[in-house]
Design a protein around this motif. Structure first.
Motif, PDB file in Angstrom:
ATOM      1  N   ASN A  34      71.393 -34.120  10.311  1.00  0.00           N
ATOM      2  CA  ASN A  34      71.163 -34.345   8.881  1.00  0.00           C
ATOM      3  C   ASN A  34      72.409 -33.869   8.146  1.00  0.00           C
ATOM      4  O   ASN A  34      73.296 -34.655   7.833  1.00  0.00           O
ATOM      5  N   GLY A  35      72.523 -32.571   7.904  1.00  0.00           N
ATOM      6  CA  GLY A  35      73.777 -32.005   7.423  1.00  0.00           C
ATOM      7  C   GLY A  35      74.430 -31.249   8.584  1.00  0.00           C
ATOM      8  O   GLY A  35      73.898 -31.246   9.691  1.00  0.00           O
ATOM      9  N   VAL A  36      75.552 -30.602   8.313  1.00  0.00           N
ATOM     10  CA  VAL A  36      76.212 -29.833   9.374  1.00  0.00           C
ATOM     11  C   VAL A  36      75.325 -28.631   9.721  1.00  0.00           C
ATOM     12  O   VAL A  36      74.916 -27.892   8.844  1.00  0.00           O
ATOM     13  N   ASN A  37      75.025 -28.477  10.985  1.00  0.00           N
ATOM     14  CA  ASN A  37      74.230 -27.334  11.445  1.00  0.00           C
ATOM     15  C   ASN A  37      72.856 -27.225  10.780  1.00  0.00           C
ATOM     16  O   ASN A  37      72.433 -26.135  10.397  1.00  0.00           O
ATOM     17  N   GLY A  93      56.126 -16.199   9.893  1.00  0.00           N
ATOM     18  CA  GLY A  93      57.206 -15.264  10.185  1.00  0.00           C
ATOM     19  C   GLY A  93      58.485 -15.913  10.665  1.00  0.00           C
ATOM     20  O   GLY A  93      59.448 -15.214  10.993  1.00  0.00           O
ATOM     21  N   ASP A  94      58.548 -17.239  10.706  1.00  0.00           N
ATOM     22  CA  ASP A  94      59.750 -17.899  11.224  1.00  0.00           C
ATOM     23  C   ASP A  94      60.794 -18.050  10.100  1.00  0.00           C
ATOM     24  O   ASP A  94      60.571 -18.796   9.144  1.00  0.00           O
ATOM     25  N   PRO A  95      61.918 -17.369  10.208  1.00  0.00           N
ATOM     26  CA  PRO A  95      62.911 -17.431   9.127  1.00  0.00           C
ATOM     27  C   PRO A  95      63.559 -18.810   8.983  1.00  0.00           C
ATOM     28  O   PRO A  95      64.123 -19.144   7.935  1.00  0.00           O
ATOM     29  N   MET A  96      63.448 -19.628  10.041  1.00  0.00           N
ATOM     30  CA  MET A  96      64.059 -20.975  10.000  1.00  0.00           C
ATOM     31  C   MET A  96      63.361 -21.897   9.004  1.00  0.00           C
ATOM     32  O   MET A  96      63.940 -22.888   8.556  1.00  0.00           O
ATOM     33  N   ILE A  97      62.107 -21.598   8.694  1.00  0.00           N
ATOM     34  CA  ILE A  97      61.349 -22.468   7.773  1.00  0.00           C
ATOM     35  C   ILE A  97      62.113 -22.625   6.464  1.00  0.00           C
ATOM     36  O   ILE A  97      62.226 -23.725   5.914  1.00  0.00           O
ATOM     37  N   TRP A  98      62.675 -21.519   5.993  1.00  0.00           N
ATOM     38  CA  TRP A  98      63.271 -21.505   4.653  1.00  0.00           C
ATOM     39  C   TRP A  98      64.677 -22.092   4.652  1.00  0.00           C
ATOM     40  O   TRP A  98      65.314 -22.193   3.617  1.00  0.00           O
ATOM     41  N   LYS A  99      65.172 -22.476   5.815  1.00  0.00           N
ATOM     42  CA  LYS A  99      66.491 -23.117   5.882  1.00  0.00           C
ATOM     43  C   LYS A  99      66.382 -24.621   6.139  1.00  0.00           C
ATOM     44  O   LYS A  99      67.383 -25.316   6.230  1.00  0.00           O
ATOM     45  N   CYS A 100      65.162 -25.126   6.295  1.00  0.00           N
ATOM     46  CA  CYS A 100      64.987 -26.513   6.738  1.00  0.00           C
ATOM     47  C   CYS A 100      65.069 -27.480   5.551  1.00  0.00           C
ATOM     48  O   CYS A 100      64.327 -27.344   4.568  1.00  0.00           O
TER      49      CYS A 100
END
Ligand SMILES: O=C(O)c1ccc(O)c(O)c1
Length: 249
Positions: A158-161, A189-196
């Motif tokens: 999608n975007g870089v990284n 508790g998954d911190p990746m959720i907020w970066k998706c």
């Protein structure tokens, strides 16, 4: 943000979708939504007799292992690699009443974040004992449950990284063939959720939180599996958020 306080009782038969609750179909940060999103005003079509009365796929042909993704693709005596979990919850209507007889289908990546799909390009290893698909039907109290392994996160072009957080896809079939809703469940508790970037299209934090299944300690199976609880609300002001892609928002 919209006001979701529960102070007023909901009345009337029809609960219009709250456009501030659902993500816009056109969300450029989620690249594939650009071409997928409707270019013209939406039309609302009534269901036809064949859609309402036609057979519903799969209700009568569930197999014993359909709700056990740890074993349903595994060689005899073997099981899928990964953290063993149970996912369970209820399918509810706009008034919190259980919805029985709903066919739920699930699909997900393996513990390393790889799907078993011919178009999959991620370099993580295939698990020979994991197919990644299952299904269940809600019981009289709207409950469903399945066993699986916790999927891994994976990168996507999608975007870089950009990475998708660990998630499980859900399809929910209603009582007619045209009643189908698609959503994704995430893990507490998954911190990746907020970066998706896909999660990032959702305008309301509460709507995101409703997609995050809490760890359900009371239903863990000691020495076997942890549990996560994911309730699905089909309609109303607190409706679970459903994806744009198949229902045109
Ligand atoms: O719509 C997409 O492009 C897309 C990409 C990656 C995913 O994990 C997904 O659920 C959707």
């Amino acid at each position: 943000m919209s006001d979701r306080s529960n102070s007023k009782p909901e009345t009337g038969a029809f609960f219009a979708r709250d456009r501030a609750w659902h993500p816009p179909a056109f969300s450029p940060g989620y690249k594939t939504s650009v071409l997928r999103s409707p270019q013209r005003a939406l039309l609302s079509l009534d269901g036809t007799i064949s859609e309402i009365t036609g057979p519903v796929f799969g209700h009568s042909i569930l197999n014993e292992l359909d709700n056990d993704l740890i074993h349903n693709f595994a060689r005899p005596g073997e099981s899928a690699v990964g953290e063993r979990i149970i996912v369970h919850g209820r399918v509810l209507d706009e008034r919190g009443r259980p919805v029985p007889g709903v066919l739920l289908e699930f699909w997900q990546a393996n513990a390393g974040g790889r799907y078993r799909h011919k178009k999959e390009t991620y370099l993580a290893a295939i698990d020979p004992n994991f197919g990644g698909c299952g299904r269940a039907i809600s019981d009289d109290e709207g409950r469903y449950a399945f066993r699986t392994i916790r999927p891994g996160a994976y990168p996507w072009p999608n975007g870089v990284n950009d990475w998708r957080p660990a998630h499980i896809h859900f399809s929910v079939f209603g009582h007619g063939f045209a009643q189908r809703l698609i959503t994704q469940m995430y893990f507490e508790g998954d911190p990746m959720i907020w970066k998706c970037p896909i999660v990032g299209t959702i305008p309301d934090k509460q709507a995101i939180e409703q997609l995050i299944a809490p760890l359900d300690w009371g239903n863990t199976i000691p020495m076997d599996a942890r549990a996560y609880k994911f309730d699905i609300v089909l309609r109303g002001r607190r409706s679970t958020l459903f994806e744009n892609r198949l229902e045109g928002n």
